[in-house]
Structure formats: structure tokens, C-alpha cells
Design an enzyme around this catalytic site. Structure first.
Site, PDB file in Angstrom:
ATOM      1  N   LYS A 116       0.829  -1.216   0.000  1.00  0.00           N
ATOM      2  CA  LYS A 116       0.000   0.000   0.000  1.00  0.00           C
ATOM      3  C   LYS A 116       0.853   1.250   0.000  1.00  0.00           C
ATOM      4  O   LYS A 116       0.451   2.265  -0.562  1.00  0.00           O
ATOM      5  CB  LYS A 116      -0.949   0.000   1.205  1.00  0.00           C
ATOM      6  CG  LYS A 116      -2.104  -0.967   1.036  1.00  0.00           C
ATOM      7  CD  LYS A 116      -3.273  -0.629   1.924  1.00  0.00           C
ATOM      8  CE  LYS A 116      -4.419  -1.602   1.705  1.00  0.00           C
ATOM      9  NZ  LYS A 116      -5.525  -1.416   2.642  1.00  0.00           N
ATOM     10  N   LYS A 198      -3.294 -11.321  -6.535  1.00  0.00           N
ATOM     11  CA  LYS A 198      -4.613 -11.649  -5.997  1.00  0.00           C
ATOM     12  C   LYS A 198      -5.678 -10.759  -6.627  1.00  0.00           C
ATOM     13  O   LYS A 198      -5.385  -9.645  -7.082  1.00  0.00           O
ATOM     14  CB  LYS A 198      -4.617 -11.537  -4.470  1.00  0.00           C
ATOM     15  CG  LYS A 198      -4.711 -10.141  -3.921  1.00  0.00           C
ATOM     16  CD  LYS A 198      -5.129 -10.152  -2.436  1.00  0.00           C
ATOM     17  CE  LYS A 198      -5.345  -8.724  -1.962  1.00  0.00           C
ATOM     18  NZ  LYS A 198      -5.887  -8.571  -0.645  1.00  0.00           N
ATOM     19  N   LYS A 201      -9.955  -5.629  -4.810  1.00  0.00           N
ATOM     20  CA  LYS A 201     -10.928  -4.558  -4.990  1.00  0.00           C
ATOM     21  C   LYS A 201     -10.347  -3.322  -5.621  1.00  0.00           C
ATOM     22  O   LYS A 201     -11.015  -2.593  -6.328  1.00  0.00           O
ATOM     23  CB  LYS A 201     -11.361  -4.091  -3.595  1.00  0.00           C
ATOM     24  CG  LYS A 201     -12.429  -4.789  -2.948  1.00  0.00           C
ATOM     25  CD  LYS A 201     -12.574  -4.090  -1.599  1.00  0.00           C
ATOM     26  CE  LYS A 201     -13.238  -4.989  -0.614  1.00  0.00           C
ATOM     27  NZ  LYS A 201     -12.996  -4.561   0.753  1.00  0.00           N
TER      28      LYS A 201
HETATM   29  P1  AMP Z   1     -10.385  -6.653   1.975  1.00  0.00           P
HETATM   30  O1  AMP Z   1     -10.774  -6.622   0.554  1.00  0.00           O
HETATM   31  O2  AMP Z   1      -8.949  -6.326   2.133  1.00  0.00           O
HETATM   32  O3  AMP Z   1     -11.288  -5.853   2.875  1.00  0.00           O
HETATM   33  O4  AMP Z   1     -10.522  -8.175   2.424  1.00  0.00           O
HETATM   34  C1  AMP Z   1     -11.636  -8.728   3.071  1.00  0.00           C
HETATM   35  C2  AMP Z   1     -11.508 -10.224   3.219  1.00  0.00           C
HETATM   36  O5  AMP Z   1     -11.487 -10.857   1.942  1.00  0.00           O
HETATM   37  C3  AMP Z   1     -10.242 -10.714   3.934  1.00  0.00           C
HETATM   38  O6  AMP Z   1     -10.569 -11.811   4.760  1.00  0.00           O
HETATM   39  C4  AMP Z   1      -9.343 -11.150   2.814  1.00  0.00           C
HETATM   40  O7  AMP Z   1      -8.440 -12.148   3.224  1.00  0.00           O
HETATM   41  C5  AMP Z   1     -10.335 -11.694   1.804  1.00  0.00           C
HETATM   42  N1  AMP Z   1      -9.827 -11.565   0.435  1.00  0.00           N
HETATM   43  C6  AMP Z   1      -9.520 -10.421  -0.222  1.00  0.00           C
HETATM   44  N2  AMP Z   1      -9.089 -10.673  -1.472  1.00  0.00           N
HETATM   45  C7  AMP Z   1      -9.104 -12.021  -1.617  1.00  0.00           C
HETATM   46  C8  AMP Z   1      -8.761 -12.913  -2.678  1.00  0.00           C
HETATM   47  N3  AMP Z   1      -8.328 -12.475  -3.860  1.00  0.00           N
HETATM   48  N4  AMP Z   1      -8.900 -14.240  -2.464  1.00  0.00           N
HETATM   49  C9  AMP Z   1      -9.344 -14.706  -1.292  1.00  0.00           C
HETATM   50  N5  AMP Z   1      -9.681 -13.927  -0.250  1.00  0.00           N
HETATM   51  C10 AMP Z   1      -9.569 -12.610  -0.390  1.00  0.00           C
END
Ligand code: AMP
Ligand code: TRP
Length: 335
Positions: A116, A198, A201
Site C-alpha cells: 500500500k 490476488k 478490490k
Molecule cells: P479486503 O478486501 O482487504 O477488505 O478483504 C476482506 C476479506 O477478503 C479478507 O478476509 C481477505 O483475506 C479476503 N480476500 C480479499 N481478497 C481475496 C482474494 N483475492 N482471495 C481470497 N480472499 C480474499
């Protein structure tokens, strides 16, 4: 919530941008099945989201959208505590306290912080670095036993464990030391355009991610454009065939068919046909969630009542932990 002798589960997602298929398969999808066995708390972590600058009106909308999405994905407010992080001020209070036992060196080493900081070099704020300490507070406030997250959060979870142990050793046993609950498959869904990264978002390339708000047409189009490889064989091999393996994982998790059975089903079939089947399986899962989410978001009064109750229930627990922490540190309780 039945509080008798059940283990505690805590998890959260940031209300930023569009929730991806990665968030769903890696995290949210796994939440509903835990509700009977555990005392679950599911949180929309808005305090975390402002480490990257947000547009206020969008943040408000994304937050309520995500609350509705949690419920549409099976989080039942009668079984679990569903709340918004900023409604429970103890999160920020405990974060400050834990900051004082966190080392700059260990925060500086966090992979997500490094990524980040590269991405937001023009806004390298203290919150970005403190992010994992706030996450540790979320977890430790509720004496959490288990944290279901995707693989990318394992390092943050380790920090939460270290901080719990550090505090317990310095004072006396205060926090439960949490464990991660990382599902083998789905814990790292990859970008459709770059299977070594990965699905995220914040990816500026819309074709790289499937969001839970995409229309069936958009989903079909994105899978059609997904990168593959020069072979024509649908076979799981994460190292040699990362793109096809990612599509197989997505297919398996959305259709319920095992990867081995899927390999057999698509034997001798071209990538085009395979991708259509993946899109169909994803649409079949996402469409009913979208409809329910839309219905819920229109029912503001219901969501507000859920959030009011969620905040009250969460704060009751959080206050208890924080009072204990303050007492041990030597702060004088309010008269
Ligand atoms: P965030 O988008 O950072 O708020 O992530 C929210 C949740 O989604 C967390 O538990 C992450 O580990 C999971 N997560 C985010 N991106 C992925 C991905 N590409 N594959 C699997 N889990 C994900
Ligand atoms: N940091 C997590 C992410 O980016 C979100 C999060 C914040 C979280 N607090 C949490 C996840 C507590 C689990 C438990 O995905």
C-alpha cells in the site's frame, strides 16, 4: 447470541470499492456456516477504510451496501452480532493502547503495508502503518478464538497473536490468543488478468475482477477475456497453469463440484466452453445474493435496527475487555 461456552469468531471486510468474488469465496461465504457452532461477530470495518482517502458519500453508500451484503450472504442478525466498527469506540481506544506495545520495525515489515505504501506514495499516512494494530484490536476486544480470513491476512493475524501474548506477559493473562481459520481453497482467488496477483478490490483494471455487483453480461464478458495459457487442457496445476487453476478453483467453489470431477467434465473441451461454464456457475451463485442485497438495502429501517442492536451487543463485550485492559495498565477507573 447464545454466549454459553461457545468459541468466538470475528471477521470483517472494508467498505471500499466493490466487493470481489475473492472477498466472497475467501471470506464472506465461509461466515454463515459458522453461526450455529460459534458466537460470531461480523463487522464492517469503516475505520480501516480511511487509511486510503474515501469520498464521504461513497463511503456511506458502500458501508450500507456491505451491511446488506453480509445479510444477503447468510449472516443472520438473530444469530450473530453484525455491526459497524466506528459505532464501537473501543476499537480505536484499544488500538492506541496496543500501539504502545507495537514496534515500528514489525509494522514496517508487513507485506500489505509495503504494497500500500507503494500504491499510495502520495498519501503515506500513519494509519496505513497502524492498520494491523487496529485489526488486532478488533480481534482482541472480543476475546476471539477464530478469525476466518483469506491468506493475505495471515501476517496481520500473526501480529494480533504476538500483541496478545506480549500484553499477557507484561501484565497478566488478559487476551485470548486468536487462531486463523484459513480455508485451503478460495483463500487466494487470483486476478483474471494476472494469475500471479490476488483479485483485489482496488485493481484499476475492471476486467481483472468479478464484483458481487456485476451483471450476468459483465461476468460472462470478463471470463471470456480472462487470460489462459498456450495449452488447451483444463487441468489443475497452480505452478505451470496458474490461470486455468484459478478458473478451476472458482468453478469448483461456485458449482460445488470437486476439482478432479471438473477436470474430467472439461476433458477435451476448449477453453471457450470451459470459461462459459465458469461464468454460469458464478452467476448462479451471485444472482440470488444480488437480488436479496437489493431488497435489503431498500429496507433502511430494518438495517438500522440491526445495526443499533449490533453496536449495543458488541460494545457491551468490548467495554468489558477494555476496562480490564485499562485496570491492568494502571489507569484510574471513572468515578
Ligand atoms: P479486503 O478486501 O482487504 O477488505 O478483504 C476482506 C476479506 O477478503 C479478507 O478476509 C481477505 O483475506 C479476503 N480476500 C480479499 N481478497 C481475496 C482474494 N483475492 N482471495 C481470497 N480472499 C480474499
Ligand atoms: N484487514 C482485513 C482485510 O483487509 C479486514 C479486517 C479488519 C479484519 N479487521 C479485521 C479481518 C478483523 C478479520 C478480523 O481484509
Amino acid at each position: 447470541m447464545d454466549t454459553q461456552n461457545k468459541k468466538v469468531v470475528f471477521s470483517g471486510v472494508q467498505p471500499t470499492g466493490k466487493i470481489t468474488l475473492g472477498n466472497y469465496l475467501g471470506a464472506i461465504k465461509n461466515w454463515a456456516p459458522l453461526q450455529d457452532e460459534y458466537n460470531c461477530l461480523y463487522c464492517v470495518v469503516d475505520l480501516h477504510s480511511i487509511t486510503v482517502q474515501q469520498v464521504p458519500a461513497e463511503l456511506r453508500k458502500n458501508t450500507m451496501d456491505l451491511v446488506a451484503l453480509y445479510i444477503a450472504c447468510g449472516v443472520d442478525p438473530n444469530k450473530s452480532i453484525l455491526f459497524i466498527q466506528s459505532h464501537v469506540p473501543e476499537h480505536a481506544e484499544l488500538a492506541w493502547t496496543l500501539d504502545t506495545i507495537s514496534y515500528i520495525g514489525e509494522l514496517n515489515r508487513m507485506t500489505q503495508f509495503k504494497e500500500k505504501s507503494r500504491k499510495h506514495a502520495d498519501n503515506l499516512n500513519m494509519g496505513l502503518m497502524n492498520y494491523p494494530v487496529l485489526m488486532a484490536s478488533d480481534i482482541l476486544l472480543y476475546q476471539t478464538d477464530l478469525v476466518p480470513v483469506g491468506k493475505d491476512q495471515v501476517q496481520h493475524l500473526e501480529l494480533a497473536r504476538d500483541l496478545a501474548e506480549r500484553f499477557n506477559n507484561r501484565y497478566s493473562p488478559t487476551f485470548v490468543v486468536p487462531e486463523g481459520l484459513v480455508y485451503k481453497s478460495g483463500s487466494s482467488i487470483k486476478s483474471l488478468q494476472d494469475p500471479t496477483a490476488k483479485m483485489s478490490k482496488s485493481d484499476p483494471n475492471e476486467n481483472a475482477i468479478i464484483t458481487l455487483f456485476d451483471t450476468p453480461d459483465e461476468i460472462r464478458r470478463k471470463f471470456k477475456r480472462a487470460v489462459t495459457d498456450s495449452e488447451t487442457c483444463v487441468r489443475f496445476d497452480a505452478d505451470a497453469k496458474p490461470a486455468i487453476s484459478n478458473l478451476l478453483t472458482i468453478y469448483s467453489l461456485t458449482s460445488g463440484e470437486s476439482i478432479a470431477d471438473a477436470e474430467k467434465r472439461f476433458e477435451g473441451v476448449g477453453y471457450g466452453v470451459f470459461k462459459e461454464a465458469v461464468a454460469d456457475a458464478v452467476i448462479a451463485v451471485i444472482e440470488p445474493i444480488q437480488q436479496e442485497q437489493k431488497r435489503l438495502v431498500a429496507d433502511k429501517a430494518y438495517l438500522e435496527s440491526v445495526l443499533k442492536q449490533g453496536a449495543e451487543s458488541a460494545e457491551r463485550i468490548a467495554r468489558k475487555t477494555l476496562s480490564k485492559v485499562y485496570r491492568k495498565i494502571g489507569f484510574i477507573p471513572k468515578f
